[in-house]
Design a protein around this motif. Structure first.
Motif, mmCIF file in Angstrom:
data_model
loop_
_atom_site.group_PDB
_atom_site.id
_atom_site.type_symbol
_atom_site.label_atom_id
_atom_site.label_comp_id
_atom_site.label_asym_id
_atom_site.label_seq_id
_atom_site.Cartn_x
_atom_site.Cartn_y
_atom_site.Cartn_z
ATOM 1 N N ILE A 66 0.827 -1.210 0.000
ATOM 2 C CA ILE A 66 0.000 0.000 0.000
ATOM 3 C C ILE A 66 0.859 1.257 0.000
ATOM 4 O O ILE A 66 0.589 2.213 -0.726
ATOM 5 C CB ILE A 66 -0.947 0.015 1.220
ATOM 6 N N LYS A 101 -6.523 5.939 3.597
ATOM 7 C CA LYS A 101 -6.860 6.228 2.195
ATOM 8 C C LYS A 101 -7.135 4.943 1.430
ATOM 9 O O LYS A 101 -8.053 4.890 0.604
ATOM 10 C CB LYS A 101 -5.735 7.010 1.527
ATOM 11 N N PHE A 102 -6.338 3.929 1.683
ATOM 12 C CA PHE A 102 -6.561 2.654 1.008
ATOM 13 C C PHE A 102 -7.940 2.097 1.354
ATOM 14 O O PHE A 102 -8.662 1.639 0.470
ATOM 15 C CB PHE A 102 -5.473 1.644 1.378
ATOM 16 N N GLN A 105 -10.634 3.848 -0.528
ATOM 17 C CA GLN A 105 -10.625 3.446 -1.941
ATOM 18 C C GLN A 105 -11.098 2.010 -2.136
ATOM 19 O O GLN A 105 -11.596 1.653 -3.191
ATOM 20 C CB GLN A 105 -9.223 3.615 -2.538
ATOM 21 N N HIS A 106 -10.941 1.180 -1.107
ATOM 22 C CA HIS A 106 -11.312 -0.232 -1.215
ATOM 23 C C HIS A 106 -12.807 -0.450 -1.010
ATOM 24 O O HIS A 106 -13.365 -1.424 -1.533
ATOM 25 C CB HIS A 106 -10.512 -1.078 -0.210
ATOM 26 N N VAL A 118 -6.899 -6.025 -3.505
ATOM 27 C CA VAL A 118 -5.835 -5.038 -3.325
ATOM 28 C C VAL A 118 -5.238 -4.692 -4.680
ATOM 29 O O VAL A 118 -5.008 -3.508 -4.992
ATOM 30 C CB VAL A 118 -4.740 -5.566 -2.362
ATOM 31 N N LEU A 122 -5.278 -0.871 -6.205
ATOM 32 C CA LEU A 122 -4.034 -0.175 -6.517
ATOM 33 C C LEU A 122 -3.914 0.112 -8.011
ATOM 34 O O LEU A 122 -3.453 1.195 -8.402
ATOM 35 C CB LEU A 122 -2.831 -0.971 -6.004
#
Length: 184
Positions: A66, A101-102, A105-106, A118, A122
């Motif tokens: 990440i 943030k991940f 977004q996920h 993932v 990404l």
């Protein structure tokens, strides 16, 4: 033996870092009683609440991917310059921000965080970047490097909620001026 990330007072006094009292994290215990919370998320929250520690071994590959670096939770950069494997409060803030943030977004990809999801998240984040082609090649190289000798991906089985608790630990450390000692 695995990697523990232990909240410690910053900066150190004397030769050693003093662990932060678990009372600073006691509210993490409330997560355990939330309805429909997964067992791994509850276990992580309970451990943080009782000890001010994260058993980081399970998260190292994911966090490294990440954040785009290696051995982030091992604090290897700090070890080289300070001789102590410590993530300072600014580093804790950076880790928390990246994981937060991940997770945001996920969410459109679902609650289950797997190697495949993932990869999708990404790729979607990098596809619109200025150096998209170069960054996607880098990502594909990193993803391939995580596969075993048979070409099988890691069997990650996290949830967004679990990663949110992980991020909250580092956020708490950053906000209260704590560091994290990487105890391997």
């Amino acid at each position: 033996m695995g990697l523990d990330n232990v909240a410690v007072h910053w900066p150190r006094t004397g030769r050693f870092y003093d662990p932060v009292a678990p009372a600073e994290f006691v509210d993490f215990g409330e997560i355990v009683d939330m309805p429909r919370i997964s067992a791994p998320t509850a276990a992580l929250a309970e451990l943080i609440a009782k000890t001010g520690t994260v058993r980081a071994t399970a998260y190292t590959e994911l966090v490294d991917l990440i954040l785009g670096l290696e051995n982030v939770l091992y604090a290897t950069e700090a070890a080289a310059e300070d001789e102590d494997p410590v993530i300072d409060p600014d580093g804790c803030s950076w880790i928390a921000g990246g994981v937060e943030k991940f997770v945001v977004q996920h969410r459109p990809f679902g609650e289950a965080v797997t190697f495949e999801s993932v990869s999708e998240v990404l790729r979607s984040l990098l596809a619109d970047g200025r150096l998209a082609e170069q960054q996607l090649r880098w990502l594909n190289s990193r993803l391939d490097g995580l596969r075993d000798e048979n070409g099988d991906p890691p069997q990650w089985n996290f949830t967004c909620a679990e990663l949110s608790v992980l991020a909250a630990f580092y956020r708490r450390c950053a906000e209260r001026g704590f560091a994290v000692y990487a105890d391997a």
